[in-house]
Structure formats: C-alpha cells, structure tokens
Design an enzyme around this catalytic site. Structure first.
Site, PDB file in Angstrom:
ATOM      1  N   PRO A 170       2.472   4.652   5.266  1.00 48.26           N
ATOM      2  CA  PRO A 170       2.454   3.199   5.516  1.00 48.26           C
ATOM      3  C   PRO A 170       1.172   2.811   6.245  1.00 48.26           C
ATOM      4  O   PRO A 170       0.466   3.672   6.769  1.00 48.26           O
ATOM      5  CB  PRO A 170       3.668   2.993   6.429  1.00 48.26           C
ATOM      6  CG  PRO A 170       3.892   4.304   7.103  1.00 48.26           C
ATOM      7  CD  PRO A 170       3.283   5.392   6.239  1.00 48.26           C
ATOM      8  N   THR A 226     -11.716   0.288  -0.258  1.00 46.25           N
ATOM      9  CA  THR A 226     -10.903   1.497  -0.040  1.00 46.25           C
ATOM     10  C   THR A 226     -10.476   2.073  -1.390  1.00 46.25           C
ATOM     11  O   THR A 226     -10.516   3.294  -1.602  1.00 46.25           O
ATOM     12  CB  THR A 226      -9.630   1.159   0.784  1.00 46.25           C
ATOM     13  OG1 THR A 226      -9.966   0.263   1.823  1.00 46.25           O
ATOM     14  CG2 THR A 226      -8.986   2.395   1.347  1.00 46.25           C
ATOM     15  N   LEU A 238      -8.550  15.119 -11.028  1.00 45.49           N
ATOM     16  CA  LEU A 238      -8.050  14.425 -12.227  1.00 45.49           C
ATOM     17  C   LEU A 238      -6.628  13.903 -12.043  1.00 45.49           C
ATOM     18  O   LEU A 238      -5.734  14.160 -12.840  1.00 45.49           O
ATOM     19  CB  LEU A 238      -8.110  15.386 -13.421  1.00 45.49           C
ATOM     20  CG  LEU A 238      -8.576  14.766 -14.733  1.00 45.49           C
ATOM     21  CD1 LEU A 238     -10.017  14.287 -14.627  1.00 45.49           C
ATOM     22  CD2 LEU A 238      -8.468  15.783 -15.866  1.00 45.49           C
ATOM     23  N   GLU A 244      -3.926  -1.145  -6.923  1.00 42.87           N
ATOM     24  CA  GLU A 244      -3.718  -2.601  -6.880  1.00 42.87           C
ATOM     25  C   GLU A 244      -4.581  -3.122  -5.752  1.00 42.87           C
ATOM     26  O   GLU A 244      -4.277  -2.898  -4.581  1.00 42.87           O
ATOM     27  CB  GLU A 244      -2.222  -2.870  -6.655  1.00 42.87           C
ATOM     28  CG  GLU A 244      -1.820  -4.255  -7.116  1.00 42.87           C
ATOM     29  CD  GLU A 244      -2.089  -5.293  -6.064  1.00 42.87           C
ATOM     30  OE1 GLU A 244      -3.238  -5.808  -6.022  1.00 42.87           O
ATOM     31  OE2 GLU A 244      -1.185  -5.571  -5.269  1.00 42.87           O
ATOM     32  N   CYS A 278      -1.648 -10.588  -2.040  1.00 41.57           N
ATOM     33  CA  CYS A 278      -2.698 -10.315  -3.032  1.00 41.57           C
ATOM     34  C   CYS A 278      -2.760 -11.387  -4.102  1.00 41.57           C
ATOM     35  O   CYS A 278      -3.840 -11.748  -4.548  1.00 41.57           O
ATOM     36  CB  CYS A 278      -2.537  -8.925  -3.629  1.00 41.57           C
ATOM     37  SG  CYS A 278      -0.850  -8.457  -3.929  1.00 41.57           S
ATOM     38  N   GLY A 453      -8.016  -3.881 -10.079  1.00 36.22           N
ATOM     39  CA  GLY A 453      -7.336  -2.587 -10.100  1.00 36.22           C
ATOM     40  C   GLY A 453      -7.084  -2.001 -11.463  1.00 36.22           C
ATOM     41  O   GLY A 453      -7.562  -2.485 -12.482  1.00 36.22           O
ATOM     42  N   GLU A 457       2.324  -2.082 -11.900  1.00 30.76           N
ATOM     43  CA  GLU A 457       3.520  -1.764 -11.154  1.00 30.76           C
ATOM     44  C   GLU A 457       4.654  -2.581 -11.759  1.00 30.76           C
ATOM     45  O   GLU A 457       4.433  -3.503 -12.530  1.00 30.76           O
ATOM     46  CB  GLU A 457       3.323  -2.078  -9.676  1.00 30.76           C
ATOM     47  CG  GLU A 457       2.161  -1.261  -9.135  1.00 30.76           C
ATOM     48  CD  GLU A 457       2.193  -1.013  -7.654  1.00 30.76           C
ATOM     49  OE1 GLU A 457       2.729   0.017  -7.218  1.00 30.76           O
ATOM     50  OE2 GLU A 457       1.651  -1.854  -6.931  1.00 30.76           O
TER      51      GLU A 457
HETATM   52  P1  NDP Z   1      -7.136  -1.045   3.632  1.00 29.39           P
HETATM   53  O1  NDP Z   1      -7.400  -0.843   2.189  1.00 29.39           O
HETATM   54  O2  NDP Z   1      -8.054  -0.375   4.597  1.00 29.39           O
HETATM   55  O3  NDP Z   1      -5.642  -0.556   4.013  1.00 29.39           O
HETATM   56  C1  NDP Z   1      -4.587  -0.387   3.104  1.00 29.39           C
HETATM   57  C2  NDP Z   1      -3.958   0.995   3.263  1.00 29.39           C
HETATM   58  O4  NDP Z   1      -4.928   2.009   2.973  1.00 29.39           O
HETATM   59  C3  NDP Z   1      -3.487   1.289   4.697  1.00 29.39           C
HETATM   60  O5  NDP Z   1      -2.336   2.116   4.631  1.00 29.39           O
HETATM   61  C4  NDP Z   1      -4.664   2.055   5.263  1.00 29.39           C
HETATM   62  O6  NDP Z   1      -4.330   2.858   6.371  1.00 29.39           O
HETATM   63  C5  NDP Z   1      -5.053   2.903   4.076  1.00 29.39           C
HETATM   64  N1  NDP Z   1      -6.424   3.413   4.104  1.00 29.39           N
HETATM   65  C6  NDP Z   1      -7.487   2.908   4.765  1.00 29.39           C
HETATM   66  N2  NDP Z   1      -8.593   3.675   4.528  1.00 29.39           N
HETATM   67  C7  NDP Z   1      -8.208   4.667   3.707  1.00 29.39           C
HETATM   68  C8  NDP Z   1      -8.885   5.784   3.118  1.00 29.39           C
HETATM   69  N3  NDP Z   1     -10.180   6.027   3.342  1.00 29.39           N
HETATM   70  N4  NDP Z   1      -8.186   6.640   2.348  1.00 29.39           N
HETATM   71  C9  NDP Z   1      -6.882   6.414   2.112  1.00 29.39           C
HETATM   72  N5  NDP Z   1      -6.179   5.400   2.654  1.00 29.39           N
HETATM   73  C10 NDP Z   1      -6.829   4.510   3.429  1.00 29.39           C
HETATM   74  O7  NDP Z   1      -7.101  -2.581   3.929  1.00 29.39           O
HETATM   75  P2  NDP Z   1      -7.286  -3.295   5.358  1.00 29.39           P
HETATM   76  O8  NDP Z   1      -6.031  -3.098   6.098  1.00 29.39           O
HETATM   77  O9  NDP Z   1      -8.543  -2.870   6.031  1.00 29.39           O
HETATM   78  O10 NDP Z   1      -7.494  -4.795   4.894  1.00 29.39           O
HETATM   79  C11 NDP Z   1      -8.786  -5.213   4.530  1.00 29.39           C
HETATM   80  C12 NDP Z   1      -8.765  -6.234   3.432  1.00 29.39           C
HETATM   81  O11 NDP Z   1      -8.162  -5.671   2.271  1.00 29.39           O
HETATM   82  C13 NDP Z   1      -7.928  -7.463   3.703  1.00 29.39           C
HETATM   83  O12 NDP Z   1      -8.606  -8.387   4.468  1.00 29.39           O
HETATM   84  C14 NDP Z   1      -7.640  -7.934   2.304  1.00 29.39           C
HETATM   85  O13 NDP Z   1      -8.721  -8.658   1.819  1.00 29.39           O
HETATM   86  C15 NDP Z   1      -7.491  -6.634   1.525  1.00 29.39           C
HETATM   87  N6  NDP Z   1      -6.083  -6.208   1.356  1.00 29.39           N
HETATM   88  C16 NDP Z   1      -5.491  -6.426   0.161  1.00 29.39           C
HETATM   89  C17 NDP Z   1      -4.178  -6.077   0.000  1.00 29.39           C
HETATM   90  C18 NDP Z   1      -3.503  -6.322  -1.287  1.00 29.39           C
HETATM   91  O14 NDP Z   1      -2.299  -6.499  -1.322  1.00 29.39           O
HETATM   92  N7  NDP Z   1      -4.204  -6.282  -2.363  1.00 29.39           N
HETATM   93  C19 NDP Z   1      -3.383  -5.485   1.052  1.00 29.39           C
HETATM   94  C20 NDP Z   1      -4.113  -5.239   2.273  1.00 29.39           C
HETATM   95  C21 NDP Z   1      -5.414  -5.601   2.384  1.00 29.39           C
HETATM   96  P3  NDP Z   1      -4.491   2.281   7.884  1.00 29.39           P
HETATM   97  O15 NDP Z   1      -3.556   1.151   7.998  1.00 29.39           O
HETATM   98  O16 NDP Z   1      -4.097   3.442   8.700  1.00 29.39           O
HETATM   99  O17 NDP Z   1      -5.931   1.871   8.002  1.00 29.39           O
END
Ligand code: NDP
Length: 476
Positions: A170, A226, A238, A244, A278, A453, A457
């Site tokens: 999470p 990310t 692979l 998403e 999103c 993406g 889903e």
């Molecule tokens: P992230 O992509 O960083 O976070 C989403 C998930 O990925 C979290 O569980 C996070 O963990 C994890 N994560 C972060 N870095 C890595 C990595 N290197 N490898 C694997 N997993 C990783 O999004 P943010 O929370 O930083 O949000 C930033 C922006 O992303 C938002 O402002 C928005 O624009 C967008 N966003 C879009 C979403 C959507 O539904 N499409 C959802 C969330 C964000 P941890 O919480 O521990 O950092």
C-alpha cells in the site's frame, strides 16, 4: 498495525516504522513497519508456498471465499469507512462508497467464477485443440493513496480469482484499511500466504517487489514517472505489466447540454475525493454559446461546497492526503496567478487562520480565461482545481481534448447522437462517458492509452490479464 505475511501479523525485520497521520488534523493515527527487501523476500516465499494449493482449487471455490469476504466487508463497512477517512481524509460518505465498491468488486468476481470457460478448436483431420486458462503464479501489486480500498479491490479480486497469490504494497500514507481488509480476506478462508501485505517505502519495498524474479506479473497504479521507472526495472525479468498512470480527462459541454446536470457532473467529476482521482475532470471545455451562464452556475455551486474534516456531517470535501500534495497544487495555482495565466474565479487558498489550519485543506478552485500553456492545463492536476475553457465549436473541443500526453477518460455532455459519435471516434481515451463522468463499475474495463498506461483493470479483461492460455493439441 503490522504487516501481513504468510497469514500472520509481522513486525518486519528492521523494526523501523512509518507514521500514519490524519490529514484533517496532522495527528498521529498509527504506525506501520517500514519494510525491507528481506520482508519482500519472506512475503514472496510465503506466496510461492501457498500457490500450488490455491491454484488447484476450482474457480468456483475461490469465488466463494471472495463472496464470503465481501459479506464480512459489508457487515463492517462503517468501521472500515471510518478508518479510511481517518488515514486518507475523504468525507465519510465517500469512504462508505469506496468500501462498498470493494465488496462489489469481490462479488462481481465471485459471480463470474461460475462461468469459467475455455475454448475448443476443431482443426479437421489434423486434430482438435482445447485451450484453458491457468494462473501466472506470484503476482505483485503496488497501490496509491487516493483510492486505496477500491484500487486494492481492482487488483486483489481478479488476481486471486484467477488462482494467483499476491504480494501487495500500500502507499505509505494509507496502509491501515488495506491491512484490515487483508485480515478480513484471510478470515474468509484464504490459506496463509495467498495474500501478503508488505508496508514500506516505494524505493525499498516497491522496487523489491518490482525486481523480484519470482513475481510474474505486476500491477501498479500511480504516477507516470514512477510507472515508467517500474517498467524499466521490470523489463529484465519479462514480467507481465498493468500500469494505470493517471490522466488529464477533458469534459466537453456542448450548447445543447442539460446545463444543470452538466454543472453537477463537473462538480462531482472534479471535486470528488478532493480532486485526487485519476479519472477526475481535469480540463473543462464549454461551448461559447452557453459558457457565461454555465460558468456562473458552476461558480455558485463551488462556492456552496463545504470543506472540513471528513468525519463531520455535511462535509463535501475533505483535506488533501498529504502536505506535499497540497503544496504541489498550491504552487501551480500561485504560478498561474503570478504569470497572469488565468483568472481565479473562486478558491485558490488553504484554510490557514481557521480551525482547520493544521489539516491539508485547499479550498475548491475555479480558474477561467486560462492560457493553454499553463501547468493547470498541461499537467495532471491532482487536487481540487478546475480550469475552464470556452470553445467555439466541437472541432476545437476535440482538438483541445486530444492536446495531452494522457488518454484515460473523457466525457461529452450533449443530447446529440452525431456529437456523441464524433467524440467517441475521435477523442483518444480508454473510456468515453456521455452525460456522465467518473463512474467505473466492476464489470467495465478500465485503463488508458498513451501515457495513461498499459492494460485494463476490471471485468473479464482483468481476469484474463492474471492468467495465460495453455493448449492441449489432440492429434487424431
Ligand atoms: P507514486 O507513484 O510515487 O506512488 C504510488 C505508489 O507507488 C505508492 O505505493 C508508492 O509508495 C509507490 N512507489 C513510489 N516509488 C516507487 C518505486 N520507485 N518503485 C515502486 N513503487 C513506488 O505517486 P505519488 O504518491 O508521489 O503521487 C504523485 C503524483 O502521482 C500525484 O500528484 C498524481 O499526479 C499522481 N498519482 C496518480 C494516481 C492515479 O490514480 N493515477 C494515484 C496517485 C498519484 P510510497 O507511498 O511508499 O511512496
């Protein structure tokens, strides 16, 4: 709360912790282990050990466990929703929606478990083929903080029904409801190790899941950057990927639209979950013939929205999930103001100096006459800020709607079938709503094109993505 690995609550090897704070008050709610590589390895070992027995069960047996879990979730929905609001911030009625949405997803997959099917191919004298689907093995899931419960359901439902086992991480700000739900799924009859939750940072736990060689498929929801990094990291093994990565959904309101309905659609479409969705409406295009009337009604409606602690009654909008997210939004609005890139019709400020100043609140904001180069138009605005633009005709609206690197959703508000057809054919997005925005029931495939993406889903599509075909060729 503790991590859940192999059906047990686990402290983690390092004994380091992540604090979970209530975004409405800034107060500490709980703490969870800051997991490590080793914790991910333990979880993958547990998932591998559980896989054989789980994969051998019939789809119907697996479906019955999901169905049972859904019933427990419904029984406990009030407590679960309260916890979700406390860690995420959203108003309690939205949390109740989301928790029920999770139950809906489990029930949907339980329902289709009775229809598991394959394919038979007659080749004539050469023989016949039977094509069946089998699970992939251990899968990984990484979920964000905006809709942690719903998005958990989107991954857990199809992955488990298909016969896979799962290691799920999470987001660090919203791990608590996820852990509770994993406990409920275990109590509904999952054997230890089928569903494992490892808490911890994206950098350590997230990347350890992405790069673990035993994880065959990975499903991620979150930021574009990310997602791209994950794609690179996963390419070495692979792995199958579902990504998403958000969107910048356009909403087009034509001059024949039902204005009141479209205003409500824009308010819900943009400000639900404090704009942190999103598929939220992120760019609003209104036909010039109705724009003055429409924008006035929209502003009045936004002015009437109540902002406050999501646990309170009659609250329309809760805080944003973190100080960092609010800062991002606040900076974008300030930049627009300073560069004179748009007119802020309402909102555009935090609740500093009020009873809510310790929370991460941001007043719902409407910006008009905006420059198309403003970051409010070109980026994914993940917060309660809505840029509205006036367009002279449908051609311009479609052109502007497609002027983005994203392609998740879009909506058109009209009574005209020909307009609907053009938007459906020409706007580049995975889902086009007509006179609606945001709704995605479990049976509807969901996912984007371009930088929004890869993969889908929900529905049968997601179930297929968690399995592969295997063919028996009978040569006569
Ligand atoms: P992230 O992509 O960083 O976070 C989403 C998930 O990925 C979290 O569980 C996070 O963990 C994890 N994560 C972060 N870095 C890595 C990595 N290197 N490898 C694997 N997993 C990783 O999004 P943010 O929370 O930083 O949000 C930033 C922006 O992303 C938002 O402002 C928005 O624009 C967008 N966003 C879009 C979403 C959507 O539904 N499409 C959802 C969330 C964000 P941890 O919480 O521990 O950092």
């Amino acid at each position: 709360m503790l991590m859940r690995i192999g059906g047990k609550d686990v402290e983690g090897i390092d004994e380091c912790w992540i604090e979970v704070k209530n975004p409405a008050t800034g107060e500490l709610v709980d703490r969870v282990p800051d997991g490590t590589n080793e914790d991910v390895s333990c979880a993958v070992d547990a998932a591998e050990a559980a896989f054989g027995a789980w994969a051998k069960k019939s789809m119907r047996e697996r479906g019955m466990i999901l169905f049972h879990a859904a019933r427990i979730v419904r029984d406990q929905h009030k407590d679960l929703a309260r916890l979700l609001t406390i860690e995420q911030g959203k108003p309690i009625y939205e949390s109740i929606d989301e928790v029920r949405g999770f139950a809906n997803i489990l029930e949907f997959y339980a329902g289709i478990s009775a229809h598991s099917s394959g394919e038979a191919i007659r080749l004539g004298p050469a023989g016949d083929c039977m094509v069946v689907r089998e699970p992939l093995g251990v899968c990984g899931a990484i979920i964000p903080w905006n809709m942690p419960v719903l998005i958990m359901g989107w991954k857990v439902g199809p992955a488990l029904l298909a016969g896979n086992t799962l290691v799920l991480k999470p987001a660090s700000t919203t791990p608590l409801t996820t852990l509770k739900l994993a406990g409920i799924l275990d109590s509904a009859g999952l054997l230890p190790g089928i569903l494992n939750i490892v808490t911890g940072s994206g950098k350590s736990v997230g990347e350890a899941i992405v790069t673990h060689p035993a994880i065959r498929k990975l499903s991620f929801t979150g930021d574009c950057t990310t997602g791209n990094k994950i794609r690179e990291l996963a390419s070495g093994h692979l792995k199958d990927l579902t990504l998403e990565l958000g969107g910048s959904d356009p909403m087009i309101v034509m001059d024949d639209a039902d204005i009141d309905r479209a205003v409500e659609g824009a308010v819900r479409g943009r400000f639900y979950n404090a704009g942190q969705t999103c598929t939220a409406v992120k760019r609003l295009y209104v036909h010039e013939k109705i724009s003055t009337r429409f924008i006035k009604k929209l502003k009045d409606r936004i002015d009437a929205l109540t902002v406050g602690n999501g646990l309170g009654s009659k609250i329309d909008i809760g805080p944003m999930n973190s100080a960092g997210q609010r800062e991002k939004i606040s900076q974008m609005v300030e930049e627009t103001r300073e560069n004179k890139e748009g007119t802020i019709l309402t909102g555009g400020y935090t609740l500093k100096g009020t009873a809510y100043e310790r929370g991460y609140f941001y007043r719902p904001t409407l910006v008009s006459t905006i420059s198309l180069d403003s970051r409010l138009v070109t980026s994914e605005i993940f917060g309660p800020v809505l840029p509205v633009m006036t367009v002279p005709d449908l051609d311009t609206a479609i052109l502007e709607a497609n002027n983005t690197r994203y392609g998740l959703g879009a909506s058109v508000w009209t009574k005209d079938l020909a307009t609907t057809k053009r938007v459906f054919d020409e706007v580049k997005a995975g889902i086009i709503w007509v006179n609606r925005h945001l709704t995605v029931p479990p049976e509807v495939p969901f996912g984007g094109m371009n930088e929004s993406g890869i993969g889908r889903e929900n529905g049968q599509h997601a179930l297929d993505s968690y399995s592969r075909t295997k063919t028996l060729f009978l040569g006569w």
